[in-house]
Write an enzyme that holds these catalytic residues in place. Structure first.
Site, short mmCIF file in Angstrom:
data_model
loop_
_atom_site.label_atom_id
_atom_site.label_comp_id
_atom_site.label_asym_id
_atom_site.label_seq_id
_atom_site.Cartn_x
_atom_site.Cartn_y
_atom_site.Cartn_z
N TYR A 159 0.73 -1.12 -0.09
CA TYR A 159 0.17 -0.08 -0.16
C TYR A 159 0.92 1.18 0.09
O TYR A 159 0.60 2.19 -0.60
CB TYR A 159 -0.88 -0.01 1.28
CG TYR A 159 -1.77 0.96 1.48
CD1 TYR A 159 -3.17 1.11 0.72
CD2 TYR A 159 -1.46 1.99 2.28
CE1 TYR A 159 -3.92 2.36 0.77
CE2 TYR A 159 -2.49 3.10 2.75
CZ TYR A 159 -3.71 3.26 1.84
OH TYR A 159 -4.38 4.18 2.28
N LYS A 163 0.85 4.24 -2.86
CA LYS A 163 0.41 5.56 -2.49
C LYS A 163 1.56 6.54 -2.65
O LYS A 163 1.32 7.81 -3.14
CB LYS A 163 0.15 5.63 -1.03
CG LYS A 163 -1.25 5.16 -0.65
CD LYS A 163 -2.38 6.14 -1.36
CE LYS A 163 -3.85 5.47 -0.96
NZ LYS A 163 -4.90 6.13 -1.58
N1 LIG Z 1 -9.86 6.14 6.18
C1 LIG Z 1 -8.62 6.45 6.50
O1 LIG Z 1 -8.41 6.28 7.65
C2 LIG Z 1 -7.79 6.66 5.34
C3 LIG Z 1 -6.37 7.05 5.45
C4 LIG Z 1 -5.32 7.55 4.61
C5 LIG Z 1 -5.95 7.49 3.10
N2 LIG Z 1 -7.14 6.96 3.17
C6 LIG Z 1 -7.36 6.81 1.39
O2 LIG Z 1 -8.89 7.43 1.12
C7 LIG Z 1 -9.39 6.65 0.22
C8 LIG Z 1 -10.90 6.31 0.56
O3 LIG Z 1 -10.54 5.43 1.83
P1 LIG Z 1 -11.87 4.99 2.83
O4 LIG Z 1 -11.27 4.49 3.94
O5 LIG Z 1 -12.93 5.88 2.61
O6 LIG Z 1 -12.39 3.54 1.92
P2 LIG Z 1 -13.62 2.62 1.78
O7 LIG Z 1 -14.46 3.23 3.10
O8 LIG Z 1 -13.32 1.35 2.17
O9 LIG Z 1 -14.35 3.05 0.69
C9 LIG Z 1 -14.02 2.44 -0.53
C10 LIG Z 1 -15.05 2.97 -1.75
O10 LIG Z 1 -14.30 2.26 -2.75
C11 LIG Z 1 -15.17 1.88 -3.65
N3 LIG Z 1 -14.82 0.75 -4.65
C12 LIG Z 1 -14.10 -0.43 -4.07
N4 LIG Z 1 -13.53 -1.18 -5.23
C13 LIG Z 1 -13.99 -0.16 -6.27
C14 LIG Z 1 -13.68 -0.53 -7.62
N5 LIG Z 1 -13.19 -1.35 -8.10
N6 LIG Z 1 -14.06 0.61 -8.50
C15 LIG Z 1 -14.80 1.66 -8.04
N7 LIG Z 1 -15.21 1.76 -6.79
C16 LIG Z 1 -14.43 0.99 -5.84
C17 LIG Z 1 -16.07 1.08 -2.60
O11 LIG Z 1 -17.41 0.92 -3.29
P3 LIG Z 1 -18.20 -0.56 -2.96
O12 LIG Z 1 -18.31 -0.92 -1.77
O13 LIG Z 1 -19.32 -0.68 -3.75
O14 LIG Z 1 -17.15 -1.45 -3.58
C18 LIG Z 1 -16.42 2.47 -1.63
O15 LIG Z 1 -17.23 3.35 -2.10
C19 LIG Z 1 -8.56 5.56 0.03
O16 LIG Z 1 -7.86 5.96 -1.24
C20 LIG Z 1 -7.80 5.37 1.13
O17 LIG Z 1 -6.36 4.81 0.71
C21 LIG Z 1 -8.10 6.54 3.86
#
Ligand SMILES: NC(=O)c1ccc[n+]([C@@H]2O[C@H](COP(=O)([O-])OP(=O)(O)OC[C@H]3O[C@@H](n4cnc5c(N)ncnc54)[C@H](OP(=O)(O)O)[C@@H]3O)[C@@H](O)[C@H]2O)c1
Length: 253
Positions: A159, A163
């Site tokens: 990851y 990133k």
């Molecule tokens: N939350 C954190 O602490 C955090 C920290 C640092 C960075 N980030 C970054 O922030 C971003 C969002 O993270 P999150 O934590 O909000 O993730 P999340 O809650 O797991 O949400 C992931 C989203 O991506 C969609 N998705 C999964 N596979 C897909 C595909 N093949 N095509 C299109 N959509 C797809 C999912 O939809 P479905 O469920 O319908 O598949 C869902 O809407 C990511 O890039 C992550 O690396 C998050």
């Protein structure tokens, strides 16, 4: 501060839940027509769109696996037909599973899986939205990175590597697309609990927050606000930047 995105069309990948849901909501609050992309869970995407609409915003959903070339071409065509215009703001946000693996446990495919989400998908989407943005002479490409690039978290190199690639990608695209009035930026969240973190031990959250200069966890809205700013005309002179939104947990590139 409220940014004005009236008349703009925004596509948020993985907009159905987590950070993407709040980014979608925030862009809609600023006046954009937001297209909430998802891959698997239609109901969650529809709930996000309905919640935006019930607050007076404009939203629709589009299904499509952003790691698949044909699906991306199809979904962008569908969005443009639904909205009657081309996409002004692309938010590369979606993520798949993020397995924590030691070096010994990791295979090249584990690295590729992450690169597919964080490099291939933004490339496919950017290529698909560029003709419209170039024609208009403006556009916003905003990618969601992570503070793990600065932290170098162990047992997470698949990851972290993917990133990290987003920094170079953002800078190179900013140089290439600047002459067309298109800005390209990276927003790096700290650890921001969303639905998928519901099982995380509260002690872990408290420990993390203790190490953050602002001594608290971020909220999804902090990321939504940064994205809304970068999408707005107020950010017209900001491009190629990697911006951490993590309470000061990291400094530097
Ligand atoms: N939350 C954190 O602490 C955090 C920290 C640092 C960075 N980030 C970054 O922030 C971003 C969002 O993270 P999150 O934590 O909000 O993730 P999340 O809650 O797991 O949400 C992931 C989203 O991506 C969609 N998705 C999964 N596979 C897909 C595909 N093949 N095509 C299109 N959509 C797809 C999912 O939809 P479905 O469920 O319908 O598949 C869902 O809407 C990511 O890039 C992550 O690396 C998050």
């Amino acid at each position: 501060m409220s940014y004005h995105l009236d008349g703009k069309i925004a596509l948020v990948t993985g907009g159905s839940k987590g950070l993407g849901k709040v980014i979608s909501t925030r862009l809609a609050e600023a006046g954009a027509m937001v297209i909430v992309n998802y891959a698997n869970y239609k109901e969650a995407a529809e709930q996000t769109a309905v919640s935006i609409q019930s607050s007076g915003g404009k939203a629709a959903t589009v299904r499509g696996d952003i790691t698949d070339e044909q699906a991306v071409a199809q979904l962008v065509t569908e969005v443009e037909a639904t909205c009657g215009g081309t996409i002004d703001i692309l938010v590369n946000n979606a993520t798949g599973p993020q397995p924590e693996l030691s070096i010994e446990e990791s295979t090249w495919n584990d690295y590729l899986d992450q690169l597919v989400f964080f490099v291939k998908a933004p490339l496919l989407l950017t290529k698909a939205v560029l003709p419209g943005m170039k024609k208009k002479g403006e556009g916003r490409i905003i990618t969601i990175g992570s503070e793990v690039v600065q932290l170098g978290n162990p047992n997470f190199s698949n990851y972290v590597t993917a990133k990290s690639s987003q920094i170079g990608m953002t800078r190179s695209w900013a140089n290439e697309l600047g002459p067309f009035g298109i800005t390209v930026n990276l927003v790096n969240p700290g650890f921001i609990p969303v639905e998928r973190h519901s099982e995380v031990n509260p002690l872990t959250l408290r420990e993390y927050a203790k190490g953050v200069p602002l001594r608290k966890m971020g909220e999804p809205r902090d990321i939504g606000n940064a994205v809304a700013f970068l999408a707005s005309s107020e950010a017209r002179f900001i491009t190629g930047q990697s911006i951490s939104v993590n309470g000061g947990n990291t400094f530097g590139i």
